[in-house]
Every structure is written in C-alpha cells, then in structure tokens.
Design a protein around this motif. Structure first.
Motif, PDB file in Angstrom:
ATOM      1  N   ASP A 476      34.485 -89.909 -54.991  1.00 46.24           N
ATOM      2  CA  ASP A 476      34.715 -89.997 -56.391  1.00 46.24           C
ATOM      3  C   ASP A 476      34.948 -91.397 -56.873  1.00 46.24           C
ATOM      4  O   ASP A 476      35.120 -91.873 -57.981  1.00 46.24           O
ATOM      5  N   TYR A 477      35.461 -92.007 -55.720  1.00 50.35           N
ATOM      6  CA  TYR A 477      36.052 -93.500 -55.957  1.00 50.35           C
ATOM      7  C   TYR A 477      34.809 -94.464 -55.581  1.00 50.35           C
ATOM      8  O   TYR A 477      34.134 -94.416 -54.568  1.00 50.35           O
ATOM      9  N   ASN A 478      34.512 -95.497 -56.445  1.00 53.67           N
ATOM     10  CA  ASN A 478      33.651 -96.429 -56.150  1.00 53.67           C
ATOM     11  C   ASN A 478      34.295 -97.354 -55.304  1.00 53.67           C
ATOM     12  O   ASN A 478      35.302 -97.640 -54.936  1.00 53.67           O
ATOM     13  N   ARG A 479      33.390 -98.258 -54.724  1.00 48.02           N
ATOM     14  CA  ARG A 479      33.839 -99.390 -53.880  1.00 48.02           C
ATOM     15  C   ARG A 479      35.034-100.373 -54.417  1.00 48.02           C
ATOM     16  O   ARG A 479      35.808-100.720 -53.587  1.00 48.02           O
ATOM     17  N   ASN A 503      29.894 -85.145 -54.901  1.00 50.41           N
ATOM     18  CA  ASN A 503      30.356 -86.343 -55.724  1.00 50.41           C
ATOM     19  C   ASN A 503      29.681 -85.777 -57.080  1.00 50.41           C
ATOM     20  O   ASN A 503      28.648 -85.530 -57.555  1.00 50.41           O
ATOM     21  N   ILE A 504      30.906 -86.032 -58.065  1.00 51.85           N
ATOM     22  CA  ILE A 504      30.475 -85.739 -59.487  1.00 51.85           C
ATOM     23  C   ILE A 504      30.501 -87.031 -60.277  1.00 51.85           C
ATOM     24  O   ILE A 504      30.008 -86.738 -61.586  1.00 51.85           O
ATOM     25  N   ASN A 505      30.413 -88.381 -59.947  1.00 53.30           N
ATOM     26  CA  ASN A 505      30.335 -89.382 -60.522  1.00 53.30           C
ATOM     27  C   ASN A 505      28.765 -89.569 -60.735  1.00 53.30           C
ATOM     28  O   ASN A 505      28.129 -89.841 -59.821  1.00 53.30           O
ATOM     29  N   PRO A 506      28.368 -89.541 -61.903  1.00 57.44           N
ATOM     30  CA  PRO A 506      26.784 -89.651 -62.192  1.00 57.44           C
ATOM     31  C   PRO A 506      26.309 -91.083 -62.103  1.00 57.44           C
ATOM     32  O   PRO A 506      25.355 -91.266 -62.051  1.00 57.44           O
ATOM     33  N   VAL A 663      29.425 -78.270 -56.567  1.00 61.72           N
ATOM     34  CA  VAL A 663      30.946 -77.959 -56.756  1.00 61.72           C
ATOM     35  C   VAL A 663      31.366 -76.896 -57.431  1.00 61.72           C
ATOM     36  O   VAL A 663      32.219 -75.984 -56.789  1.00 61.72           O
ATOM     37  N   ALA A 664      30.838 -76.458 -58.484  1.00 56.21           N
ATOM     38  CA  ALA A 664      31.232 -75.212 -59.176  1.00 56.21           C
ATOM     39  C   ALA A 664      31.166 -73.739 -58.340  1.00 56.21           C
ATOM     40  O   ALA A 664      32.091 -73.139 -58.183  1.00 56.21           O
ATOM     41  N   CYS A 665      30.012 -73.756 -57.700  1.00 54.62           N
ATOM     42  CA  CYS A 665      29.494 -72.694 -57.042  1.00 54.62           C
ATOM     43  C   CYS A 665      30.485 -72.612 -55.561  1.00 54.62           C
ATOM     44  O   CYS A 665      30.723 -71.519 -55.194  1.00 54.62           O
TER      45      CYS A 665
END
Length: 676
Positions: A476-479, A503-506, A663-665
C-alpha cells in the motif's frame, strides 16, 4: 507419534523437576530484585546528602557506577518477569541432538532460558541457535549456525508438549515438520481479541525470515493468512535477543492504522520483550507538514475512490505514480539551479558581502546540502568570519540573505510552481491548485508530494536512533514513500512485508515487491511465503477465484463449511440478524465487512436496534472483536472466526476493485457468508 506410559511418566517427572527449579529461581530473584532496589535507593540518598564533598571527576565516577548498577538491577527484574510468564507452562517442545563427536543433548525449548545451580542449561530460549533445529529439520542429518560456527549432527527426536497450570496434558513425538496436531489445534481454535505469539508452531519457511541475520534488508511477499505480521513480530523478538546493540527503542514498526497497532500490542510482551516504537505513515506526515492542520488519512484517501467521490482520478493516479517522482526531481533540480542572491549587501557600516561570493557558496561550497540548509550554513559562515560566530549575528545574516534572494521558503508556492511548470505532465490551473493546496487538511496524495518537496529543499527529519524499521502492508506504499522513509532512516535496516494481491490503493500497484530492492542500501533479500494458515480450504477456494490465483497452499484442515451466498434477500435486516445470531452461537468473533464507510454506517443503522454490534472506523483506537461492522480497507491485517460480506446492489465491487473484495473475504477463518 504416541508415547509409552513409561515415557509419559518420565516426562511428568522432568516437568515437576523443572517446575520446582523455576519456583526456587523466582523466589531467589524476587529477593535479589528487592534487595537491589533498596541498595540503589540508599546509595542515591547518600550521594545526594554528600554531593558537595565530591569534585567533578568523583561525581562522574559515581554516576557511572550508579548507571551500571541500575542496568544490572533492570536486567534482573526483566528476567524475573520472563520467568513469571512461563511459571505455569515452562516449555513447549524438546529435541534430542547428537553432535559429530557422539555427544547427545536434550534441549527443552521455552520463551526464555533457565539454568540450574551449576549453570547448566535446563531450558533454552527458543531464539538460541540450537533451537532452530526444531523449526528447520525433520529427524535425521541437521546443522545449525552459532557464533562459534556451523555445528552438524543428527536430530534424533522432536517432541511437543501441551502444558496447562504446570500439568502435562499432552505429549507426542513428531518426526516431520510441525504442520501437525499442535498446529491444527491452534488453527482450529477461535480467534482472540489480540494477536498471540506462535513460538510452538513456527514453520520452516517462516523461520527463515525470523532468524535471518545474513541480509541487511528483507522484502517478504506473503499471501493472505501466511503469518506475515506474526513473522515480523517474532523476527523483532529474535533480533532483540541476538543483537546486543539493539533494544526496543531502536526498532520502529509502521502499521497500517491504529486499530492494527492495538491488535498486535500483546505479541512482543508475551515473548518477553518490550513493545517497540510504532507509528503510521500518516502520523509522520501530520507531524512533518506543519503548514497544515492535518493530513487526510490513507483509508479516507482510498475511500474517495471506492465511494466514487473522487472528481479527477486520473490526476490522483499521476500524483501517485513513479513518473511524477522523475518530474519532481527534474523540476527541483532546475529550481535550485536558478536560486541566487540578486544583490550584494552590507551588514552594519563595515561589512560588505558580494552577491557573487554568496552564489558561489550556494552552488559550489555547500551544494552537498539541501537548499535551505545551505542558507543556514552560509549565515553561520558569515557570522563566524565577521563576528566570531555570534548567534545574534547568525540571525541577522539569515535575514539579509532572505531579503536579497530570488526565492523564498514558501512550499505552497513552490508546489503550485511545479504544477504550472514545463516539468509537470498534467499541468493544473489556479482554481484546481487552490482546492488542493489552500485548505486546512491536505489530501493524502498531495501530502506525499509536499513532503518530498519540503524534504528535498530543507532535509528530511533524520532519525539516527532507529536501527531497524518494519513496514507492514508494504504493497500500500508507493515508491515515493519508500524513498522518503529511506531518507529519514538512513542508517536503519528494513523488514518489508506485504502481498501484492491485497493492494487496496486503486492508483498504484506492484507487479512484484522485488521491485523495491534497488531502493535500500546494503544486501537485500526477497522471500516468498506461499502457505496460508488462516482460512479453511473452502474459503481459500472461493477467494482464489476472485483473483484467479492457483498457487495458494492451505494448511488448515477442511471444516466442510461451504461459503454461503445470499442473493435476492427480501428482508435484509431479518436475514442478517438471523445469520449473525447463528454465527455468534458457534464463534467468538464475527465481522460484517462492507465495501466502504457509508455502507458500514448503513448496515449498522439497519441492525443496531436488533443486536448489540459495534461500528469500527479509522478513528477507533480500541474495539471488541466479538461483533463488529467494518469497512474492508480498515479490516486489513485483522482476522475473524466468521465473516459476513455485504455487497450493495448500488455500490457493488467493480472488476478493478477485486483486490478489495479479496481482502475482505480473506479476513475469515472458519465460515464465510456473502450478501450479493
């Protein structure tokens, strides 16, 4: 393998003997700790009363003695607490090791060590080198690495124990690795309010991460339920044990949110170590960016997308991209190269300062420093040359430099300048920039860029005391965030853990976390964890289909509970309340997981009068796991016995939002319901 009655009786005698020694050691230590505290108090009192009779050298000598005695007393107290922790369950496993000379050692594994009156090891700390054999080998040829070198031999036996209240309730031999009775019993057990230590069930692939001392940095790609966070915490405990230079205050964990920080807070203390420093990246941004009242939280940032509230997703995508880092670097390099002092100036009636001299200092003598740090150094230099370094004159010269420069320390103006420059691939007008910059709470994506500009021009806040950094949910962290973190903790080593499938960052994603290797200094190793211990095979089969995954290995045994799909429900309140009550009868924890915060509030308001349930969001510091409603992006890293996924018809998961559904499941251990 079952033991004979004779062997069981022998083990019971050993447990009784160890328990007796443990009680005696605790009693002795209790007296020593109390005596040491009394002596220290008396010594400090004497020092205070006679302080005037000591010279400076004697005072320093006494201080050193006091510090040394306090350190010894503290270590005794810590050891006392560790022994107190294992009083009712002294050990969890044992091995029999035969070395190359034929000597046989019977090693009992515990959370800490215990010696007898002759200083012989009775219990071994699970982190000691020889104990790695329990985790890494089946019976047969083996070897372990210790400070004295590599020791080879034969692992004759692996034995595991169930001990409760000093009573042996189960014991069996296991010639294979430990995906056996104890592991299955742990996996079958219902989840607790907080994460627990797993020293008795660490697997071989996990142990390689935990005990790695060869590499400066580790990047761990682990599928959902592979124990990434647990491995990270046990690795910290191992490093604290093995590295004398390291203590809990030298280690920092970046958690995804404060809920997660609370969830993991018991693990290190249960391993006999103090909790380390913990923070979130948002905490750092909020502290560093004093130009703003606050910074938008990461979960609110992604919520804008998943709730379809973001007006310009393409612009946000650019702001999150690797390309904008290149563009910013080019812009900032050009900006600095054009910075200069435009006028020569006088200080008082005597000292004249040529602009050429200052500009030579800016662009040559001090060019190794960030721009505004150069100006501070130049002010000090002029004060030193003319006034022997008077601090008052440093401020005077700093003011004169500012007044005669063609640039100002105005980061908001510089930020706007970038987006209106030739270096920006998506130039913005004044109206758009005003909405992004002239606000009280800066958007998350702008905060990252703003932080980078500020750090580039004045220097990042260097944290030299931090020697090891752990980053969880690394995907979830970008470069750019890793570049910033690497600048802040320049002397630290890193353990990076994540899962590209979660990854949840769209706006940003990795094809592999191995792409991060070039950012960190020193030897960096990439490791994959490919077994999942959290969910039942039925749940894993369902979640695999969400992302078309095939490589997941399930360790948990079948529970024969198929994933339940609820379609076309006529009375949502009644159906959901009935399902929740049914799950509550069987499990300790149930979560209703929604796509976003608005859906969570909707379901909460729908059923709160029918059943006692808690609504959890990013602002929640603590919560009871027994029954909650939580958005998917806030539930990351948590796990529950049973989960109900609510998928609203008007706000369903789109094709490019499958990772969030995954992620939810994958938060579910035993039983999963889908309201579709």
């Amino acid at each position: 393998m079952a033991l004979t009655e004779i062997e069981i009786q022998k083990e019971k005698k050993i447990l009784s003997k160890v328990g007796k020694l443990l009680d005696e050691t605790l009693e002795s230590l209790r007296g020593e700790v109390s005596h040491s505290e009394e002596e220290l108090c008396e010594f400090k009192k004497m020092m205070w009363e006679n302080a005037n009779s000591f010279d400076d050298g004697e005072i320093q000598q006494v201080r050193n003695i006091t510090a040394s005695e306090e350190s010894k007393a503290l270590k005794k107290e810590e050891y006392f607490h560790k022994l107190s922790q294992i009083k009712d369950k002294p050990y969890f496993a044992s091995i029999v090791f035969k070395d190359e000379e034929g000597d046989i050692s019977n090693i009992y594994l515990s959370l800490t060590y215990l010696k007898d009156a002759h200083l012989n090891n009775i219990l071994y700390d699970w982190r000691s080198p020889i104990c790695s054999l329990f985790y890494d080998y089946e019976t047969g040829p083996c070897e372990y690495l210790a400070p004295g070198g590599v020791f080879k031999g034969e692992l004759k036996r692996k034995r595991q124990y169930k001990i409760n209240g000093k009573t042996l309730t189960g014991v069996f031999d296991n010639s294979l690795n430990i995906d056996d009775e104890v592991l299955q019993e742990v996996l079958a057990h219902e989840s607790s309010e907080k994460m627990k230590n797993v020293v008795n069930t660490i697997q071989q692939e996990q142990n390689k991460v935990i005990r790695n001392l060869e590499d400066d940095n580790l990047i761990v790609q682990g599928i959902a339920g592979s124990g990434k966070t647990t491995v990270a915490l046990h690795r910290i405990a191992f490093l604290l044990y093995r590295l004398e230079r390291l203590n809990s205050n030298n280690v920092l964990i970046f958690s995804p949110n404060h809920i997660f920080t609370e969830y993991i807070s018991d693990v290190l203390p249960s391993l006999g170590e103090a909790n380390t420093l913990q923070t979130t990246f948002n905490d750092y941004l909020s502290f560093y960016l004093d130009e703003y009242k606050d910074v938008e939280d990461y979960t609110d940032f992604v919520s804008r997308y998943y709730s379809y509230e973001e007006e310009d997703p393409e612009l946000v995508k650019y702001k999150q991209s690797d390309e904008i880092v290149e563009d910013l670097d080019a812009f900032l390099k050009s900006y600095v190269s054009n910075c200069k002092i435009e006028n020569s100036f006088k200080e008082g009636d005597i000292h004249f300062v040529e602009k050429e001299e200052i500009n030579q200092m800016i662009h040559h003598k001090y060019d190794r420093l960030p721009l505004f740090e150069r100006m501070d150094e130049i002010a000090k230099k002029l004060s030193s040359d003319f006034y022997k370094g008077s601090s008052k004159k440093v401020r005077t010269f700093a003011k004169l430099l500012r007044e005669n420069a063609n640039f100002k320390k105005d980061y908001k103006a510089i930020y706007k300048m970038f987006f209106q420059s030739e270096f920006c691939r998506m130039p913005q007008d004044d109206r758009t920039l005003k909405k992004c910059i002239d606000i009280d709470v800066i958007h998350y994506e702008d905060a990252l860029l703003f932080t980078y500009i500020k750090g580039y021009l004045e220097g990042f806040l260097y944290e030299g005391s931090i020697k090891h950094v752990v980053i969880d949910e690394a995907q979830d962290y970008n470069r750019l965030q890793y570049i910033i973190i690497n600048q802040i903790f320049r002397k630290a080593e890193f353990t990076i853990l994540g899962d590209i499938n979660q990854n949840i960052n769209p706006y940003y994603s990795y094809s592999t976390l191995e792409d991060l290797k070039d950012i960190f200094k020193g030897q960096t190793k990439y490791i994959e964890l490919l077994k999942t211990y959290r969910s039942s095979p039925e749940i894993i089969h369902y979640t695999n289909k969400i992302l078309n995954l095939k490589h997941v290995n399930a360790i948990r045994r079948d529970n024969h509970r198929p994933v339940v799909i609820r379609r076309g429900v006529k009375d949502l309140r009644q159906s959901m309340v009935e399902d929740i009550k049914k799950l509550q009868k069987e499990y300790q924890s149930t979560a209703v997981i929604t796509k976003d915060k608005r859906e969570a509030e909707k379901i909460y308001n729908l059923i709160k009068d029918e059943i006692g349930i808690s609504l959890v969001d990013i602002d929640s510091k603590k919560f009871q796991k027994d029954l909650i409603i939580i958005p998917a992006y806030t539930a990351k890293g948590l796990e529950f016995d049973s989960v109900i996924i609510y998928n609203d018809r008007e706000n369903s998961y789109r094709n490019n939002e499958r990772n969030l559904l995954y992620v939810a499941c994958t938060r579910c251990q035993h039983e999963l319901y889908i309201y579709n």
